[in-house]
Write a protein that holds these residues in place. Structure first.
Motif, PDB file in Angstrom:
ATOM      1  N   GLN A  87       0.792  -1.138   0.105  1.00  0.00           N
ATOM      2  CA  GLN A  87      -0.097   0.128  -0.001  1.00  0.00           C
ATOM      3  C   GLN A  87       0.929   1.263  -0.090  1.00  0.00           C
ATOM      4  N   SER A  88       0.371   2.426  -0.671  1.00  0.00           N
ATOM      5  CA  SER A  88       1.085   3.728  -0.566  1.00  0.00           C
ATOM      6  C   SER A  88       0.102   4.539   0.247  1.00  0.00           C
ATOM      7  N   TYR A  89       0.954   5.507   0.883  1.00  0.00           N
ATOM      8  CA  TYR A  89       0.521   6.642   1.724  1.00  0.00           C
ATOM      9  C   TYR A  89       0.911   7.769   1.337  1.00  0.00           C
ATOM     10  N   SER A  90       0.303   8.848   1.356  1.00  0.00           N
ATOM     11  CA  SER A  90       0.678  10.332   1.230  1.00  0.00           C
ATOM     12  C   SER A  90       0.298  11.102   2.112  1.00  0.00           C
ATOM     13  N   ASN A  91       1.320  12.280   2.285  1.00  0.00           N
ATOM     14  CA  ASN A  91       1.085  13.398   3.169  1.00  0.00           C
ATOM     15  C   ASN A  91       1.296  14.420   2.366  1.00  0.00           C
ATOM     16  N   ILE A  92       0.342  15.614   2.420  1.00  0.00           N
ATOM     17  CA  ILE A  92       0.871  16.939   1.772  1.00  0.00           C
ATOM     18  C   ILE A  92       0.944  18.023   2.822  1.00  0.00           C
ATOM     19  N   PHE A  93       2.228  18.493   2.690  1.00  0.00           N
ATOM     20  CA  PHE A  93       2.523  19.492   3.788  1.00  0.00           C
ATOM     21  C   PHE A  93       2.687  21.018   2.754  1.00  0.00           C
ATOM     22  N   SER A  94       2.319  21.923   3.321  1.00  0.00           N
ATOM     23  CA  SER A  94       2.660  23.116   2.688  1.00  0.00           C
ATOM     24  C   SER A  94       3.140  24.367   3.779  1.00  0.00           C
ATOM     25  N   GLY A  95       4.044  25.112   3.145  1.00  0.00           N
ATOM     26  CA  GLY A  95       4.432  26.176   4.271  1.00  0.00           C
ATOM     27  C   GLY A  95       5.223  27.446   3.626  1.00  0.00           C
ATOM     28  N   ASP A  96       6.352  27.611   4.289  1.00  0.00           N
ATOM     29  CA  ASP A  96       7.327  28.740   3.248  1.00  0.00           C
ATOM     30  C   ASP A  96       8.703  28.539   3.473  1.00  0.00           C
ATOM     31  N   PHE A  97       9.423  29.240   2.560  1.00  0.00           N
ATOM     32  CA  PHE A  97      10.691  29.302   2.704  1.00  0.00           C
ATOM     33  C   PHE A  97      11.352  30.597   2.680  1.00  0.00           C
ATOM     34  N   SER A 105      16.018  27.919   3.805  1.00  0.00           N
ATOM     35  CA  SER A 105      15.579  27.458   4.952  1.00  0.00           C
ATOM     36  C   SER A 105      14.039  27.207   4.654  1.00  0.00           C
ATOM     37  N   VAL A 106      13.647  25.861   4.802  1.00  0.00           N
ATOM     38  CA  VAL A 106      12.365  25.581   4.638  1.00  0.00           C
ATOM     39  C   VAL A 106      11.550  25.295   5.987  1.00  0.00           C
ATOM     40  N   ARG A 107      10.032  25.794   5.844  1.00  0.00           N
ATOM     41  CA  ARG A 107       9.283  25.417   7.083  1.00  0.00           C
ATOM     42  C   ARG A 107       7.816  25.031   6.404  1.00  0.00           C
ATOM     43  N   ALA A 108       7.660  23.739   6.823  1.00  0.00           N
ATOM     44  CA  ALA A 108       6.401  23.105   6.402  1.00  0.00           C
ATOM     45  C   ALA A 108       5.557  23.080   7.647  1.00  0.00           C
ATOM     46  N   ASN A 109       4.421  23.771   7.791  1.00  0.00           N
ATOM     47  CA  ASN A 109       3.670  23.758   9.013  1.00  0.00           C
ATOM     48  C   ASN A 109       2.420  23.684   8.903  1.00  0.00           C
ATOM     49  N   TYR A 110       1.709  23.104   7.733  1.00  0.00           N
ATOM     50  CA  TYR A 110       0.491  22.794   7.561  1.00  0.00           C
ATOM     51  C   TYR A 110       0.387  21.329   6.921  1.00  0.00           C
ATOM     52  N   LEU A 111      -0.399  20.454   7.387  1.00  0.00           N
ATOM     53  CA  LEU A 111      -0.566  19.152   6.881  1.00  0.00           C
ATOM     54  C   LEU A 111      -2.121  19.057   6.144  1.00  0.00           C
ATOM     55  N   GLU A 112      -2.242  19.001   5.105  1.00  0.00           N
ATOM     56  CA  GLU A 112      -3.272  19.051   4.317  1.00  0.00           C
ATOM     57  C   GLU A 112      -4.456  20.109   4.940  1.00  0.00           C
ATOM     58  N   GLY A 113      -3.740  21.249   4.783  1.00  0.00           N
ATOM     59  CA  GLY A 113      -4.580  22.547   5.256  1.00  0.00           C
ATOM     60  C   GLY A 113      -4.793  22.743   6.816  1.00  0.00           C
ATOM     61  N   LYS A 114      -4.408  21.980   7.614  1.00  0.00           N
ATOM     62  CA  LYS A 114      -4.414  22.049   9.256  1.00  0.00           C
ATOM     63  C   LYS A 114      -3.153  22.459   9.568  1.00  0.00           C
ATOM     64  N   GLN A 115      -3.026  23.321  10.600  1.00  0.00           N
ATOM     65  CA  GLN A 115      -1.694  23.542  11.038  1.00  0.00           C
ATOM     66  C   GLN A 115      -1.384  22.250  12.101  1.00  0.00           C
ATOM     67  N   ILE A 118       4.156  20.645  15.496  1.00  0.00           N
ATOM     68  CA  ILE A 118       5.732  20.675  15.168  1.00  0.00           C
ATOM     69  C   ILE A 118       6.031  20.634  13.726  1.00  0.00           C
ATOM     70  N   PRO A 119       6.297  21.704  13.231  1.00  0.00           N
ATOM     71  CA  PRO A 119       6.588  22.008  11.593  1.00  0.00           C
ATOM     72  C   PRO A 119       7.796  21.171  11.285  1.00  0.00           C
ATOM     73  N   ILE A 120       7.731  20.777  10.147  1.00  0.00           N
ATOM     74  CA  ILE A 120       9.127  20.017   9.319  1.00  0.00           C
ATOM     75  C   ILE A 120       9.842  21.168   8.867  1.00  0.00           C
ATOM     76  N   ILE A 121      11.117  21.047   9.196  1.00  0.00           N
ATOM     77  CA  ILE A 121      12.126  22.114   9.037  1.00  0.00           C
ATOM     78  C   ILE A 121      13.347  21.421   8.388  1.00  0.00           C
ATOM     79  N   TYR A 122      13.628  22.133   7.219  1.00  0.00           N
ATOM     80  CA  TYR A 122      14.876  21.685   6.792  1.00  0.00           C
ATOM     81  C   TYR A 122      15.801  23.067   6.300  1.00  0.00           C
ATOM     82  N   SER A 123      17.069  22.802   6.479  1.00  0.00           N
ATOM     83  CA  SER A 123      18.115  23.757   6.282  1.00  0.00           C
ATOM     84  C   SER A 123      18.747  23.059   5.036  1.00  0.00           C
TER      85      SER A 123
END
Length: 155
Positions: A87-97, A105-115, A118-123
């Protein structure tokens, strides 16, 4: 006699340490020369570009797709394939950089439209090798390759 022996050991340790220090300086010079060949990516635009990271584990595989938009927003799609069930699963995050030259610097703090709490952060650091643009995660050294380069490689 003890003072003389202590003084002699101190001087000899400084002498051997300074020899070791010159070897460290040689290594640092090699690293600096290597990094001087890196390109400044200030002129490279990442708007409307996708970067892909593929990871394979024992029980599952993950594909992460990072899309940068023109308005400094981003979309992070996480696709997880379970090897046991297929099976395959997906998550769609949105945020800003935020981008400053090669550093992103990337910060994804919304999961499918809901805040999310703990945001996902990448440097990330934008790099180029053999005309292939990729992002290198500063913390984990994982490489996100540009999607257009993946298409070229497959053909």
């Amino acid at each position: 006699m003890k003072k003389l022996f202590l003084l002699f050991s101190l001087i000899s340790s400084v002498y051997f340490y300074s020899q070791n220090f010159s070897a460290v300086n040689d290594i640092l010079e090699k690293i600096e020369n290597k990094h001087k060949k890196m390109k400044d990516a200030s002129g490279y635009t990442i708007s409307n570009k996708k970067f892909v990271l593929v990871e394979d584990f024992e029980d599952h595989s993950e594909r992460h797709i990072l899309q940068f938009n023109a308005d400094n927003s981003l979309t992070l799609i996480e696709l997880i394939d379970d090897k046991a069930t297929g099976q395959s699963y997906s998550n769609i995050f949105s945020g800003d950089f935020i981008r400053k030259k090669n550093a992103i610097s990337v910060r994804a703090n919304y999961l499918e439209g809901k805040q999310i709490a703990i945001p996902i952060i990448y440097s990330l650091y934008l790099m180029n090798a053999n005309d292939i643009w990729y992002l290198k995660d500063i913390n984990t050294s994982k490489r996100w390759i540009e999607n257009n380069n993946l298409i070229k490689k497959k053909n």
